[in-house]
Design an enzyme around this catalytic site. Structure first.
Site, PDB file in Angstrom:
ATOM      1  N   ASP A 167      -1.078  -6.045  -0.213  1.00  0.00           N
ATOM      2  CA  ASP A 167      -1.538  -5.444   1.041  1.00  0.00           C
ATOM      3  C   ASP A 167      -3.044  -5.254   1.031  1.00  0.00           C
ATOM      4  O   ASP A 167      -3.599  -4.683   0.075  1.00  0.00           O
ATOM      5  CB  ASP A 167      -0.903  -4.051   1.212  1.00  0.00           C
ATOM      6  CG  ASP A 167       0.356  -4.088   2.055  1.00  0.00           C
ATOM      7  OD1 ASP A 167       0.495  -4.986   2.904  1.00  0.00           O
ATOM      8  OD2 ASP A 167       1.206  -3.194   1.866  1.00  0.00           O
ATOM      9  N   ASP A 174       0.842  -1.201   0.000  1.00  0.00           N
ATOM     10  CA  ASP A 174       0.000   0.000   0.000  1.00  0.00           C
ATOM     11  C   ASP A 174       0.879   1.253   0.000  1.00  0.00           C
ATOM     12  O   ASP A 174       0.377   2.378  -0.061  1.00  0.00           O
ATOM     13  CB  ASP A 174      -1.019  -0.009   1.155  1.00  0.00           C
ATOM     14  CG  ASP A 174      -0.371  -0.126   2.511  1.00  0.00           C
ATOM     15  OD1 ASP A 174       0.872  -0.198   2.585  1.00  0.00           O
ATOM     16  OD2 ASP A 174      -1.112  -0.130   3.515  1.00  0.00           O
ATOM     17  N   SER A 175       2.211   1.052   0.000  1.00  0.00           N
ATOM     18  CA  SER A 175       3.136   2.167  -0.230  1.00  0.00           C
ATOM     19  C   SER A 175       2.928   2.739  -1.643  1.00  0.00           C
ATOM     20  O   SER A 175       3.455   3.804  -1.961  1.00  0.00           O
ATOM     21  CB  SER A 175       4.594   1.716  -0.038  1.00  0.00           C
ATOM     22  OG  SER A 175       4.839   0.517  -0.751  1.00  0.00           O
ATOM     23  N   LYS A 202      -1.326  -9.470   2.688  1.00  0.00           N
ATOM     24  CA  LYS A 202      -0.598  -9.053   3.901  1.00  0.00           C
ATOM     25  C   LYS A 202      -1.507  -8.120   4.687  1.00  0.00           C
ATOM     26  O   LYS A 202      -2.235  -7.308   4.115  1.00  0.00           O
ATOM     27  CB  LYS A 202       0.709  -8.356   3.525  1.00  0.00           C
ATOM     28  CG  LYS A 202       1.453  -7.792   4.741  1.00  0.00           C
ATOM     29  CD  LYS A 202       2.885  -7.424   4.426  1.00  0.00           C
ATOM     30  CE  LYS A 202       3.084  -6.061   3.783  1.00  0.00           C
ATOM     31  NZ  LYS A 202       2.596  -4.916   4.593  1.00  0.00           N
ATOM     32  N   GLU A 220      -1.687  -5.665   8.427  1.00  0.00           N
ATOM     33  CA  GLU A 220      -0.938  -5.040   9.525  1.00  0.00           C
ATOM     34  C   GLU A 220      -1.663  -5.258  10.845  1.00  0.00           C
ATOM     35  O   GLU A 220      -2.851  -4.958  10.969  1.00  0.00           O
ATOM     36  CB  GLU A 220      -0.810  -3.530   9.268  1.00  0.00           C
ATOM     37  CG  GLU A 220       0.017  -3.198   8.039  1.00  0.00           C
ATOM     38  CD  GLU A 220       0.235  -1.700   7.855  1.00  0.00           C
ATOM     39  OE1 GLU A 220      -0.182  -0.903   8.732  1.00  0.00           O
ATOM     40  OE2 GLU A 220       0.818  -1.331   6.819  1.00  0.00           O
ATOM     41  N   GLU A 247       8.817  -4.379  10.639  1.00  0.00           N
ATOM     42  CA  GLU A 247       9.238  -3.078  10.121  1.00  0.00           C
ATOM     43  C   GLU A 247       9.767  -2.197  11.241  1.00  0.00           C
ATOM     44  O   GLU A 247       9.101  -1.986  12.278  1.00  0.00           O
ATOM     45  CB  GLU A 247       8.054  -2.394   9.405  1.00  0.00           C
ATOM     46  CG  GLU A 247       8.444  -1.028   8.830  1.00  0.00           C
ATOM     47  CD  GLU A 247       7.476  -0.486   7.793  1.00  0.00           C
ATOM     48  OE1 GLU A 247       6.531  -1.200   7.402  1.00  0.00           O
ATOM     49  OE2 GLU A 247       7.678   0.676   7.367  1.00  0.00           O
TER      50      GLU A 247
HETATM   51  O1  KIV Z   1       3.550  -1.134   1.708  1.00  0.00           O
HETATM   52  C1  KIV Z   1       4.722  -1.525   1.736  1.00  0.00           C
HETATM   53  O2  KIV Z   1       5.530  -1.231   0.843  1.00  0.00           O
HETATM   54  C2  KIV Z   1       5.144  -2.361   2.851  1.00  0.00           C
HETATM   55  C3  KIV Z   1       6.604  -2.713   2.954  1.00  0.00           C
HETATM   56  C4  KIV Z   1       7.401  -1.534   3.280  1.00  0.00           C
HETATM   57  C5  KIV Z   1       6.850  -3.824   3.883  1.00  0.00           C
HETATM   58  O3  KIV Z   1       4.345  -2.726   3.651  1.00  0.00           O
END
Ligand code: KIV
Length: 272
Positions: free
Chosen positions: A91, A52-53, A121, A123, A190
């Site tokens: 994510d 989600d980055s 994934k 969180e 992280e």
């Molecule tokens: O969203 C992302 O890029 C991440 C990584 C930094 C692990 O969660």
């Protein structure tokens, strides 16, 4: 030049477990589009995260919170089309799983069905246990994410290192074991102290993937734009830049502008 293992034809969750079992480090990177995914996959990375980055590096938002489930599915399906070997993890974005486990399952199923990705994934620890269990019971592999969890940035108030204090470190260890016990196939750690990463990684059977978490995670992940130096203002201590693409791309584009201005491009050979 890459030392990736050519014997692995298609990376699965079992492959990365085997890599941990035999002590081989796992490489992971983010990707958000077809062309970049092709490059990352061909270079031998085992795990590709559609993070989600994307909210930051693709859309220019300050945080990961604004990106939507539809937008994540768009990025994920583009990545999946570019990948032949890596395991593609997506994510679950903020707001798509925290409400309740039914909503979480619906979001995970949409990602799997509409993008063709291989895993999701999420969180958090105990607070989202029920949702993770529900998704796992539908046959969807889940990777956990503990430590600095950017979707909670407004709770933390800062992107500083997490779990330096004993109580937070203890909770992280408990959450990590809970995630392993319920069936997650791996956990991203992280921005936590290296010593804590070592403790957690040694005590778990499943692999840990670190970012800003020191050398003792079972694997490492970076945001592709940071590794390639496309983003040039983000300079955390944990980041190693392997190229300065911001400079290379700016120079190439400036060269193109000059050539257009002086009427050198296109030349006769480049015209029909
Ligand atoms: O969203 C992302 O890029 C991440 C990584 C930094 C692990 O969660």
């Amino acid at each position: 030049m890459s030392i990736h293992n050519p014997d692995i034809k298609r990376v699965t969750t079992h492959t990365i477990q085997e890599l941990k079992n035999k002590g081989e480090k796992i490489s992971a990177l983010t990707a958000y589009d077809y062309s970049m995914a092709q490059v990352v996959d061909a270079a031998g990375v085992e795990l590709i995260l559609v993070g989600d980055s994307a909210s930051n590096v693709m859309a220019g938002h300050e945080t990961t919170l604004p990106i939507t489930l539809d937008q994540m599915i768009y990025h994920a399906s583009s990545v999946v089309r570019g990948v032949k070997r890596a395991l593609v993890i997506v994510d679950l974005p903020f707001g798509s799983y925290q409400g309740n486990s039914t909503e979480a399952l619906r979001s995970a199923i949409r990602i799997m069905k509409e993008s063709g990705a291989h895993a999701v994934k999420m969180e958090g620890g105990l607070e989202i246990k029920e949702s993770i269990v529900r998704i796992l019971s539908a046959g969807v592999p889940v990777m956990g994410h503990l430590g600095l969890t950017p979707q909670s940035i407004y709770k933390f108030g800062t992107y500083a290192v997490r779990a330096k204090e004993e109580a937070e470190a203890q909770k992280l260890i408990e959450d990590a074991h809970m995630l392993e016990d319920i069936g997650c196939f791996g956990i991203v750690l992280e921005k936590i102290p290296a010593a804590l990463t070592k403790t957690v990684s040694k005590s778990l059977t499943i692999p840990t993937i670190g970012i800003g978490a020191g050398p003792d995670a079972d694997g490492q992940i970076l945001v592709i734009h940071d590794l390639l130096g496309i983003t040039n203002e983000f300079k955390p201590r944990f980041l190693r830049r392997y190229a300065d693409l911001h400079k290379i791309m700016t120079e190439a584009i400036a060269h193109y502008v000059d050539d257009v201005k002086i009427n050198d491009f296109p030349n006769e050979k480049e015209a029909y």
